[in-house]
Design a protein around this motif. Sequence first.
Motif, mmCIF file in Angstrom:
data_model
loop_
_atom_site.group_PDB
_atom_site.id
_atom_site.type_symbol
_atom_site.label_atom_id
_atom_site.label_comp_id
_atom_site.label_asym_id
_atom_site.label_seq_id
_atom_site.Cartn_x
_atom_site.Cartn_y
_atom_site.Cartn_z
ATOM 1 N N ASN A 175 0.850 -1.187 0.000
ATOM 2 C CA ASN A 175 0.000 0.000 0.000
ATOM 3 C C ASN A 175 0.891 1.244 0.000
ATOM 4 N N PRO A 176 0.351 2.433 -0.265
ATOM 5 C CA PRO A 176 1.200 3.626 -0.351
ATOM 6 C C PRO A 176 2.069 3.876 0.877
ATOM 7 N N PRO A 177 1.566 3.724 2.113
ATOM 8 C CA PRO A 177 2.465 3.950 3.258
ATOM 9 C C PRO A 177 3.660 2.991 3.291
ATOM 10 N N LEU A 178 3.443 1.726 2.921
ATOM 11 C CA LEU A 178 4.559 0.780 2.917
ATOM 12 C C LEU A 178 5.557 1.126 1.827
ATOM 13 N N VAL A 179 5.082 1.510 0.659
ATOM 14 C CA VAL A 179 5.995 1.904 -0.417
ATOM 15 C C VAL A 179 6.816 3.120 0.007
ATOM 16 N N ALA A 180 6.146 4.100 0.621
ATOM 17 C CA ALA A 180 6.856 5.289 1.098
ATOM 18 C C ALA A 180 7.900 4.915 2.146
ATOM 19 N N ALA A 181 7.565 3.976 3.038
ATOM 20 C CA ALA A 181 8.519 3.537 4.052
ATOM 21 C C ALA A 181 9.710 2.822 3.409
ATOM 22 N N LEU A 182 9.469 2.050 2.360
ATOM 23 C CA LEU A 182 10.559 1.387 1.644
ATOM 24 C C LEU A 182 11.479 2.405 0.979
ATOM 25 N N ILE A 183 10.912 3.453 0.418
ATOM 26 C CA ILE A 183 11.730 4.508 -0.176
ATOM 27 C C ILE A 183 12.633 5.131 0.887
ATOM 28 N N ASP A 184 12.052 5.424 2.047
ATOM 29 C CA ASP A 184 12.851 5.974 3.147
ATOM 30 C C ASP A 184 13.933 4.984 3.585
ATOM 31 N N GLY A 185 13.586 3.694 3.630
ATOM 32 C CA GLY A 185 14.552 2.687 4.023
ATOM 33 C C GLY A 185 15.710 2.586 3.045
ATOM 34 N N MET A 186 15.414 2.653 1.745
ATOM 35 C CA MET A 186 16.473 2.602 0.739
ATOM 36 C C MET A 186 17.364 3.836 0.807
ATOM 37 N N ASP A 187 16.761 4.984 1.092
ATOM 38 C CA ASP A 187 17.554 6.201 1.252
ATOM 39 C C ASP A 187 18.490 6.064 2.451
ATOM 40 N N ARG A 188 18.000 5.436 3.500
ATOM 41 C CA ARG A 188 18.825 5.229 4.704
ATOM 42 C C ARG A 188 19.981 4.281 4.403
ATOM 43 N N VAL A 189 19.711 3.208 3.654
ATOM 44 C CA VAL A 189 20.773 2.283 3.251
ATOM 45 C C VAL A 189 21.841 3.026 2.445
ATOM 46 N N ARG A 190 21.387 3.845 1.518
ATOM 47 C CA ARG A 190 22.307 4.560 0.639
ATOM 48 C C ARG A 190 23.204 5.520 1.410
ATOM 49 N N ARG A 191 22.655 6.179 2.411
ATOM 50 C CA ARG A 191 23.393 7.216 3.127
ATOM 51 C C ARG A 191 24.278 6.686 4.260
ATOM 52 N N ASP A 192 24.020 5.490 4.730
ATOM 53 C CA ASP A 192 24.751 4.962 5.892
ATOM 54 C C ASP A 192 26.058 4.312 5.428
ATOM 55 N N ASP A 193 27.177 4.959 5.706
ATOM 56 C CA ASP A 193 28.470 4.443 5.263
ATOM 57 C C ASP A 193 28.855 3.136 5.942
ATOM 58 N N ALA A 194 28.220 2.830 7.074
ATOM 59 C CA ALA A 194 28.531 1.579 7.766
ATOM 60 C C ALA A 194 27.861 0.382 7.106
ATOM 61 N N VAL A 195 26.891 0.622 6.241
ATOM 62 C CA VAL A 195 26.157 -0.449 5.564
ATOM 63 C C VAL A 195 26.831 -0.763 4.236
ATOM 64 N N ARG A 196 27.151 -2.038 4.033
ATOM 65 C CA ARG A 196 27.772 -2.469 2.787
ATOM 66 C C ARG A 196 26.810 -3.282 1.923
ATOM 67 N N CYS A 197 25.763 -3.815 2.534
ATOM 68 C CA CYS A 197 24.812 -4.674 1.822
ATOM 69 C C CYS A 197 23.473 -4.577 2.537
ATOM 70 N N ALA A 198 22.380 -4.696 1.782
ATOM 71 C CA ALA A 198 21.043 -4.675 2.379
ATOM 72 C C ALA A 198 20.357 -6.021 2.143
ATOM 73 N N LEU A 199 19.520 -6.396 3.098
ATOM 74 C CA LEU A 199 18.740 -7.631 3.021
ATOM 75 C C LEU A 199 17.274 -7.264 3.178
ATOM 76 N N ILE A 200 16.455 -7.602 2.184
ATOM 77 C CA ILE A 200 15.024 -7.316 2.226
ATOM 78 C C ILE A 200 14.262 -8.624 2.428
ATOM 79 N N LEU A 201 13.352 -8.627 3.414
ATOM 80 C CA LEU A 201 12.556 -9.803 3.741
ATOM 81 C C LEU A 201 11.104 -9.387 3.931
ATOM 82 N N GLY A 202 10.234 -10.388 3.962
ATOM 83 C CA GLY A 202 8.833 -10.165 4.285
ATOM 84 C C GLY A 202 8.445 -10.944 5.523
ATOM 85 N N ALA A 203 7.752 -10.310 6.453
ATOM 86 C CA ALA A 203 7.290 -11.003 7.654
ATOM 87 C C ALA A 203 6.114 -11.907 7.312
ATOM 88 N N GLY A 204 6.026 -13.041 7.984
ATOM 89 C CA GLY A 204 4.871 -13.920 7.804
ATOM 90 C C GLY A 204 4.994 -14.867 6.636
#
Length: 256
Positions: free
Chosen positions: A29-58
């Motif tokens: 839904n739109p709020p989840l998509v918006a949250a994912l965009i924010d999450g990807m921006d956070r991954v991109r900006r965090d120099d301590a992060v070298r790799c991201a892992l995306i999962l789904g609960a349930g």
Amino acid sequence: MTAGILDYSSGSGIATVRLNRPEALNALNPPLVAALIDGMDRVRRDDAVRCALILGAGRAFSAGGDLKAMLTMGRDEFREYILLLQRLSAEMRRVAKPIVAAIQGYALAGGLELAANCDIRVAAHGTKFGLPDTPVGMSPTSGMTFALPRIVGMGWAKYLAFTGDMIDAEEALRIGLVTHVVPPEQLEDAARAVARRIAAHPPVTLRHIKLGLDLAADAGLETALTYETDAEMACFDTEEVGSNLRAFAARKRPHR
């Protein structure tokens, strides 16, 4: 990012991004998509992060767009929703760090599009993949027409899009949509092991590999060769890579 529709945590060079709408099979839904965009921006900006892992609960990675939300939208709202999904795809491509998807249950429609925008996909036995938009009369979005042929080839991309057929994890492995298929109870550990292997490498190298491969998929040979030269020099100029080269020459394990 606190617990909610999207959970975010990081450690040991890995950002863990977990879709958390299990009651709706992680429908986008739109709020989840918006949250994912924010999450990807956070991954991109965090120099301590070298790799991201995306999962789904349930029970599902994501069953796709949120039909209940879509049915309440007018034409203008629906267009904004599509543009939001496309913005997520663009943001994921902007992340110059590898993104690994751990996929279970269902990766359908927008859920498959989300998985396709990741760099590596690990699936559990029993997972179903497909584009059920077609029988309903909708076409792919979120950059799927761009990403899917580059993963499985034009023939399979057209087959999946034209027919709307679902395929299982084993078929997804055979056509190159996923790289590993594991028992469901081993999925997160297996995907995290891949992420750990990636995160052990120098970040400048990971960045240039991802950017170089993405560039090469869209450009001619000369452009790719020019980028490779610039990227290799950028890696060579870092102290970490220099230390690793010296260690390798001395037949020692590189320092991490």
